[in-house]
Enzyme design. Structure first.
Site, PDB file in Angstrom:
ATOM      1  N   GLU A  49     -56.814  55.807 -17.685  1.00  0.00           N
ATOM      2  CA  GLU A  49     -56.672  56.508 -16.414  1.00  0.00           C
ATOM      3  C   GLU A  49     -56.519  58.020 -16.563  1.00  0.00           C
ATOM      4  OE1 GLU A  49     -56.931  55.598 -13.389  1.00  0.00           O
ATOM      5  OE2 GLU A  49     -56.735  53.429 -13.337  1.00  0.00           O
ATOM      6  N   SER A  80     -12.642   8.103  -4.374  1.00  0.00           N
ATOM      7  CA  SER A  80     -11.655   7.818  -5.424  1.00  0.00           C
ATOM      8  C   SER A  80     -11.534   8.924  -6.462  1.00  0.00           C
ATOM      9  CB  SER A  80     -12.028   6.508  -6.136  1.00  0.00           C
ATOM     10  OG  SER A  80     -11.932   5.408  -5.253  1.00  0.00           O
TER      11      SER A  80
END
Length: 679
Positions: free
Chosen positions: A83, A343
């Site tokens: 680029e 329980s």
């Protein structure tokens, strides 16, 4: 004369050049820059920084924060070479590249190369300006020059890596790496790096999920440039050409979605939330939850919580089998929902009873029909076993023995234990009765795991935490180390579910009234895990049992934590490890409270009174008993320290300071208790 003219012309030129430069500098200095602080995705990570979940920014785009050091070096090198190869040399605008681009356009009648630098591209992306209009190009040049004066090259490059478009709602290299490769951009293959360089030049026409062939061709051009510039060696470039290009986007990480949402809701300003979870364990337990539910109809739901009980840190929190609006109400976090624990409260009640001298694992109890006022509990299977050891009563999860113990100590004692353990418990109707011992109370899965973590930790209750930066509260002693070891030894003796390893995991199952909730909670020497199954709307699930449905999931969860269980600690030195016949006579058989009704001569602790703070003298505590019939047995945290003493005053040798539960039992099995603090 000629020389003077030349000198004047030169001076004038220099003056005009300097003036132009000053005017140019003033023009650049006066440039109004767009905001440089970017909104990035809120992130939730695990304890090691692994991404658990991310959120889009306000406009629905994925833009994730990234540092240059966290991006693959090959990608950075390819980007600059392809680029803007003179990126580190120019001042924002590469006049050579721009002149070349203009010349090529004039010769060919069309644009061959753009000539925009990375800084100019950042300027365009910051202002969201177009790429073709001449006015827009000049604006980009001006902003680029201004950016170069305010930022370093690395800061400009980092802005590009946040703003570069990758198709759809993807912005920035990190979001693109997750979307196309499912990973952080820290380690990219040459093929992956080249694709990420190529896409931003034409993000919509090169995105691999919609323009696959163009994406492949663009990647090849970047690889060819990288090979030419010696960024990638020939053999790697050739291999990269054969690497498949993804043809679909991958979903962003969405682990622990319920807890992630809670973290963001608790601190909506923070950009990053680091949790105590382990991403690998979280993922594994989410898969387990999904697999378990897959064949259980469309309404059954599951939740799992795993924690390190030594540190109190939650390692995994699965709020549902799937985070979606389905018949299971997957968006509801069932780790925090109030449900009946069935329980699973029984181990706490037995531990409190051991500490108060009401019973010992070898104490004999009666499992027979009994009424407590208007309350007449029954066992789950509607059968009774007669005379039975406390150890067997807990392992068989019988209801009558535990209700007798709770009746003897009083429901407020259990509620006080909840307060010490920092557990939120909601009682239907607001009045505590004996039914709370069998699950007649609302508690969340996370709080139940917190309770079992206290038992596993030797009786010290410590609130669970899920933030790495969260404050660590000091723990409170809930039970003695001796009673917690006895409870754990009993629970470790339970038979595992069919097909599960016989590894002595200490665990307890529970099923709430009407088969609405199935539970299994267990622990080893380091970890504690809780599993809940049921329906989010609280309707019954016919035939569901904790032992049948939740227990196998619990054992599978532990195999995902570690191949082997962490060993449990040995019995504390003061633990009474004897048979029933070797117990002090009052502990050999439990006498329910109703057998003592109307007895005005029962013993009481005359000194020290309940709630007192007393100073030990050389480790000795003087105690006194009033009432009752001798001989007397004194216990400290459930451990006999004086046995069959006819005197009403005794000197107890105690191991140290802190809270201690004193109990005295007379010859008829009647008892009294006092909780004191020793200095």
């Amino acid at each position: 004369m000629m020389r003077a003219s030349i000198a004047f012309s030169l001076a004038a030129s220099l003056f005009l050049t300097g003036l132009a430069r000053d005017r140019f500098d003033d023009w650049i200095t006066a440039t109004h820059l767009p905001p440089l602080a970017l909104e990035t995705s809120v992130e939730v990570t695990d304890r090691d920084g692994t991404l658990l979940r991310a959120y889009t920014v306000a406009d629905g785009r994925w833009r994730m924060a990234v540092d240059l050091g966290d991006v693959d070096e090959d990608y950075r090198a390819m980007l600059i070479a392809y680029e803007d190869k003179r990126f580190y040399d120019h001042a924002g605008v590469d006049l050579r590249a721009m002149s070349r681009a203009v010349a090529q356009a004039l010769r060919n009648g069309r644009v061959i190369s753009g000539g925009s630098t990375l800084t100019m591209q950042v300027a365009r992306l910051l202002e969201d300006s177009g790429t073709g209009a001449m006015a827009g190009k000049f604006r980009q040049m001006r902003v680029a020059w201004a950016l170069e004066r305010q930022l370093t090259k690395d800061q400009i490059l980092q802005l590009y890596m946040h703003l570069a478009p990758f198709g759809g709602n993807l912005e920035g290299v990190r979001a693109a790496s997750f979307a196309y490769f499912g990973k952080e951009p820290r380690r990219l293959t040459p093929a992956q790096a080249a694709l990420l360089v190529a896409i931003p030049q034409a993000p919509e026409s090169r995105r691999p999920d919609r323009a696959h062939a163009r994406a492949v061709a663009a990647r090849e051009r970047v690889l060819a440039r990288a090979l030419r510039d010696s960024i990638v060696p020939d053999h790697m470039a050739q291999g990269a050409l054969t690497e498949p290009v993804p043809n679909a986007r991958q979903p962003f990480p969405a682990l622990a979605p319920h807890l992630a949402d809670r973290a963001r809701s608790d601190d909506p300003i923070a950009a990053r939330h680091q949790l105590t979870l382990k991403a690998s364990l979280q993922r594994s337990l989410e898969f387990l939850a999904r697999d378990v539910i897959a064949t259980q109809g469309e309404r059954l739901q599951i939740a799992i919580v795993a924690a390190d009980h030594k540190s109190g840190e939650i390692l995994a929190s699965v709020g549902s089998a799937a985070f979606q609006a389905d018949a299971r109400a997957g968006f509801v976090d069932m780790t925090t929902a109030l449900r009946s624990p069935g329980s699973t409260l029984k181990p706490l009640i037995y531990g409190l009873a051991f500490d108060q001298g009401l019973a010992h694992p070898e104490t004999m109890m009666e499992d027979r029909p009994q009424r407590f006022g208007t309350y007449a509990p029954q066992n789950f299977d509607r059968q009774f076993r007669g005379t039975i050891r406390v150890r067997d009563a807990l392992q068989l999860s019988l209801n009558l023995p535990v209700v007798q113990l709770l009746d003897a100590m009083g429901p407020p004692r259990l509620l006080a234990a909840f307060d010490k353990a920092a557990i939120r418990a909601v009682i239907p109707g607001g009045q505590p009765g004996l039914a709370i011992g069998l699950g007649g109370i609302g508690i969340s899965l996370t709080d139940m795991v917190q309770l079992y973590a206290a038992i596993a930790r030797g009786g010290v209750a410590l609130p669970l935490t899920w933030r790495m930066d969260g404050t660590r509260a000091e723990g409170q002693r809930l039970l003695s180390t001796g009673s917690t070891w006895q409870v754990g030894d009993i629970l470790a003796g339970l038979a595992p579910p069919p097909g599960a390893p016989s590894n002595r995991l200490a665990y307890k199952t529970g099923t709430s009234y009407g088969h609405r909730d199935a539970w299994a909670i267990g622990y080893d020497g380091r970890h504690v895990v809780g599993v809940w199954l049921g329906r989010a709307d609280g309707t019954p699930v016919p035939g569901v049992f904790g032992a049948d449905l939740a227990a196998p999931v619990l054992f599978q969860a532990f195999t995902r934590i570690a191949p082997q269980l962490a060993p449990q600690p040995p019995a504390p030195p003061a633990t009474l490890l004897v048979s029933n016949t070797q117990l002090p006579q009052p502990l050999q058989r439990f006498r329910p409270r109703d057998t003592l009704t109307g007895d005005t001569t029962a013993p009481s602790v005359a000194f020290p009174p309940d709630g007192a703070e007393v100073e030990l003298l050389n480790g000795i505590l003087m105690v006194k008993v009033a009432g009752g019939t001798g001989p007397f047995t004194w216990l400290a945290d459930g451990v006999p320290v004086v046995v069959q003493d006819r005197a009403r005053q005794a000197m107890l040798t105690l191991p140290g300071t802190g809270f201690v539960s004193l109990s005295v039992i007379d010859a008829q099995g009647r008892s009294a208790r006092a909780q004191v603090r020793l200095h």
